[in-house]
Every structure is written in structure tokens, then in C-alpha cells.
Design an enzyme around this catalytic site. Structure first.
Site, PDB file in Angstrom:
ATOM      1  N   ASP A   1      52.635  41.610  37.993  1.00  0.00           N
ATOM      2  CA  ASP A   1      51.543  41.622  38.980  1.00  0.00           C
ATOM      3  C   ASP A   1      52.025  41.350  40.409  1.00  0.00           C
ATOM      4  O   ASP A   1      51.492  40.457  41.095  1.00  0.00           O
ATOM      5  CB  ASP A   1      50.480  40.568  38.605  1.00  0.00           C
ATOM      6  CG  ASP A   1      50.001  40.683  37.171  1.00  0.00           C
ATOM      7  OD1 ASP A   1      49.887  41.816  36.675  1.00  0.00           O
ATOM      8  OD2 ASP A   1      49.730  39.632  36.552  1.00  0.00           O
TER       9      ASP A   1
ATOM     10  N   GLU B   1      41.374  47.257  36.411  1.00  0.00           N
ATOM     11  CA  GLU B   1      41.771  45.966  36.994  1.00  0.00           C
ATOM     12  C   GLU B   1      42.810  46.203  38.088  1.00  0.00           C
ATOM     13  O   GLU B   1      43.180  47.344  38.375  1.00  0.00           O
ATOM     14  CB  GLU B   1      42.338  45.034  35.908  1.00  0.00           C
ATOM     15  CG  GLU B   1      43.608  45.553  35.260  1.00  0.00           C
ATOM     16  CD  GLU B   1      44.087  44.706  34.083  1.00  0.00           C
ATOM     17  OE1 GLU B   1      43.476  43.680  33.759  1.00  0.00           O
ATOM     18  OE2 GLU B   1      45.093  45.118  33.468  1.00  0.00           O
TER      19      GLU B   1
HETATM   20  O1  FUB Z   1      48.931  39.297  34.232  1.00  0.00           O
HETATM   21  C1  FUB Z   1      47.681  39.094  33.598  1.00  0.00           C
HETATM   22  C2  FUB Z   1      46.809  40.266  33.787  1.00  0.00           C
HETATM   23  O2  FUB Z   1      47.452  41.433  33.256  1.00  0.00           O
HETATM   24  C3  FUB Z   1      46.537  40.633  35.214  1.00  0.00           C
HETATM   25  O3  FUB Z   1      45.614  39.793  35.835  1.00  0.00           O
HETATM   26  C4  FUB Z   1      46.121  42.039  35.042  1.00  0.00           C
HETATM   27  O4  FUB Z   1      46.017  42.773  36.208  1.00  0.00           O
HETATM   28  C5  FUB Z   1      47.183  42.545  34.097  1.00  0.00           C
HETATM   29  O5  FUB Z   1      48.377  42.881  34.763  1.00  0.00           O
END
Ligand code: FUB
Length: 327
Positions: free
Chosen positions: A19, A226
Site C-alpha cells: 500500500d 478500494e
Molecule cells: O493492506 C490492507 C488492505 O489491503 C488495504 O487497506 C487495501 O487497500 C489492500 O491493499
């Protein structure tokens, strides 16, 4: 620990990272990643495997210089309101201070977004006592426009709990929209001058297809899942994000940060691992994509590594798709 980065290679190998939110602060490239933990716990659609407890900050003088790990800059045990799962963070600079925005579960298991401050981009960061009032879900990304107005984008489906907030309050067993209904978009709010609260309601960003119709929930090749990111190029706003179940990084463009945005195409096709999450940053006269995959662990979804690649535009402003495995 320092290593000279190469495109499409892990930036660091001594810890698992994911991320990546990249920014240029004080003429260096700073990367604010998640710090994945090595563990044998449960793996499920709720994302319990992403058990992160702290953040490290990485930086480099340029793309040909060693990566420096500035060490742990914030731990969940030091955040009064948070209990677990410190997921994808972002950072911003304003008012002579650095701000780290981060999601975590509160003591009721609900994802909230917190902020911590530092006088240095390297941290350490001092958390606020409470999460940002009215915040929910995950993946904060802060965009500061040329007029100095700061916006926070956020939101993630499934484990990120965005479906549960459709009524404006938390509904534990809420489902996502029907397949032919408009997909859920990321949320966006203006931040207050001190960057510690939202100064407007968190509105939902509408993403349209090329015919001007909202992307539907069943359109998993294009719809938002996301990891929102916003940048500006030649006066246009670019909203990029992960499609989740189809594992792509895609983007849409618009004339206003609050939307609407029109879907344009793919930035990065699927890489090794379930999640894909990124940031886009200009350094000197070039643009770069920072992203992650699971190559460092041989494909374990929750043991990821941060990488970068150059990002280029066509003359019409569209982004050229990046080949994650160039010859
Ligand atoms: O790293 C945890 C979660 O996985 C993140 O918040 C999302 O975007 C995905 O990458």
C-alpha cells in the site's frame, strides 16, 4: 538497511511492505507503506490476514539512490482509539507539519481513520487521542490542490466495511448494491485548515462509463473496490483505484475533485497476489507509479512488497498501461 531500487523490484526486502503512498517532501521521495506481518493466522474475505500493527517510513534521495528505512514511526499500542489492523496509510504536508492518515479498527471492531503529526516527514508521528470524527472505512488518501484546499478520499469494500455505511450509520449485516445498481464509489471530504477533522460531509464520488452512465456494481472490471488516489495532470483530476476482485489498477478523469469522474482504463494489470494498491507521484520531470505485489513471499497474499515503475501519458492525457513484467 539500504538498497538501490530497480523498477519492478522490491524496494526493500528486510520487511514486508504494501500500500505505498509516495510523496516528494524536502526534495526526497518518501514512501508511507503498510507493514505486513508474517504470521500463521486465519485468511478470509474479511481481511483478517492483514494484521498490521505499525508503520515504517521509507525514503530515497532519487530513484537511483539507496532506500532508507526510517524505522517504526507509529505503533497501534500508542493510538488510544485503535485496537488492530493498521491498514493503508497516506501522508500530507501543510502548516509546516507532516500528517500521517491511517485506518485501524476501533475498540468495537469498526474501521475508522486517524491522524498523527510530526515535524519531520520521517516521523515519528504523534497520534491524536480520537479518530477523525465521522470517519469510517479504510484507505485514506489526501490530495492537496493547487489552491491549498485539502481533500481526504477513502473507502474499501468487504473487509474495508464501506457497504455497511450506505445509510450514513454502521449497519453490521448490510450488503452491497444489486448487480445492476450503481456501484459504491469512494468517499471524499474537505479537510479542515488544521487537517485534523473533515470540514464537509463525506460525499460519494460518482464514476461514469464512457456513455455517461454510472458504473454498475456488477461491472467488476471497472467499478471501485478500494485504494483511491488522486493526482492532477495538465489541469485534469485523475482518480485511480483498485478493482479488487479483478485485481487491476484503473483510473477515471474529471474536472472537479468531488466528481463526477469518467472511467478511462487500466494503469496496471493484475500482479501476483490478491490485492493491488498504489500511488502516483511526480519527481522532477517524470511520473512514477508505486505499487505492491507478493513476489517477495512467493505469492502469499498478506506478505507483500512495494515496487515502482515509471508512468507515462499519451498526448491526449490518457495513461499508458504499465507492463508489470517487462523483458
Ligand atoms: O493492506 C490492507 C488492505 O489491503 C488495504 O487497506 C487495501 O487497500 C489492500 O491493499
Amino acid at each position: 538497511m539500504s538498497e538501490v531500487p530497480k523498477p519492478h523490484q522490491p524496494l526493500v526486502t528486510h520487511i514486508y511492505t504494501a500500500d505505498p503512498s509516495a510523496h516528494v517532501f524536502e526534495d526526497r521521495i518518501y514512501i508511507y507503506p503498510s507493514h505486513d506481518l508474517d504470521h500463521d493466522g486465519p485468511v478470509n474475505d474479511n481481511g483478517d490476514q492483514y494484521k498490521m500493527e505499525d508503520y515504517h517510513v521509507l525514503s530515497m534521495a532519487d530513484l537511483n539512490s539507496p532506500v532508507v528505512d526510517h524505522g517504526e514511526v507509529l505503533h497501534v499500542k500508542d493510538v488510544p482509539w485503535a485496537s488492530s489492523q493498521m491498514w493503508a496509510p497516506d501522508a500530507a504536508y501543510k502548516n509546516g507539519k507532516y500528517y500521517l492518515f491511517f485506518p485501524a479498527r476501533d475498540h468495537d471492531g469498526i474501521f475508522r481513520i486517524g491522524v498523527a503529526t510530526s515535524s519531520s516527514p520521517q516521523g515519528p508521528f504523534q497520534p491524536e487521542e480520537q479518530y477523525i470524527p465521522g470517519s469510517f472505512s479504510i484507505d485514506p488518501a489526501v490530495f492537496i490542490d493547487e489552491d491549498d484546499e485539502a481533500y481526504m478520499l477513502f473507502g474499501g469494500l468487504w473487509g474495508g466495511q464501506l457497504e455497511k455505511w450506505q445509510t450514513g450509520s454502521y449497519v453490521e449485516d448490510a450488503e452491497g448494491p444489486a448487480p445492476d445498481a450503481p456501484a459504491l464509489g469512494p468517499r471524499i471530504a474537505k479537510l479542515s485548515e488544521d487537517m485534523l477533522t473533515m470540514s464537509t460531509e463525506a460525499l460519494e464520488i460518482v464514476i461514469l462509463d464512457q456513455e455517461g452512465k454510472p458504473l454498475t456494481a456488477s461491472n467488476e472490471e471497472c467499478r471501485y473496490f478500494e485504494g483511491p488516489w488522486m493526482h492532477k495532470y495538465n489541469g485534469k483530476y485523475y482518480l485511480s483505484y483498485s478493482t479488487g476482485t479483478t485485481h487491476k489498477l484503473v483510473y477515471a478523469t474529471g474536472d472537479n475533485p468531488m466528481g463526477p469522474f469518467t472511467f478511462q482504463g487500466t494503469i496496471l494489470p493484475p500482479v501476483l497476489g490478491w490485492t493491488t494498491h498504489h500511488s502516483i507521484v511526480q519527481f522532477e520531470d517524470k511520473w512514477y507509479l508505486f505499487y505492491h505485489d507478493c513476489s517477495l513471499s512467493g505469492g502469499v497474499d498478506y506478505k507483500r512488497c512495494v515496487k515502482f515503475a515509471e508512468l507515462t501519458y499519451n498526448s491526449d492525457g490518457t495513461i499508458r498501461m504499465i507492463d508489470p513484467c517487462p523483458e
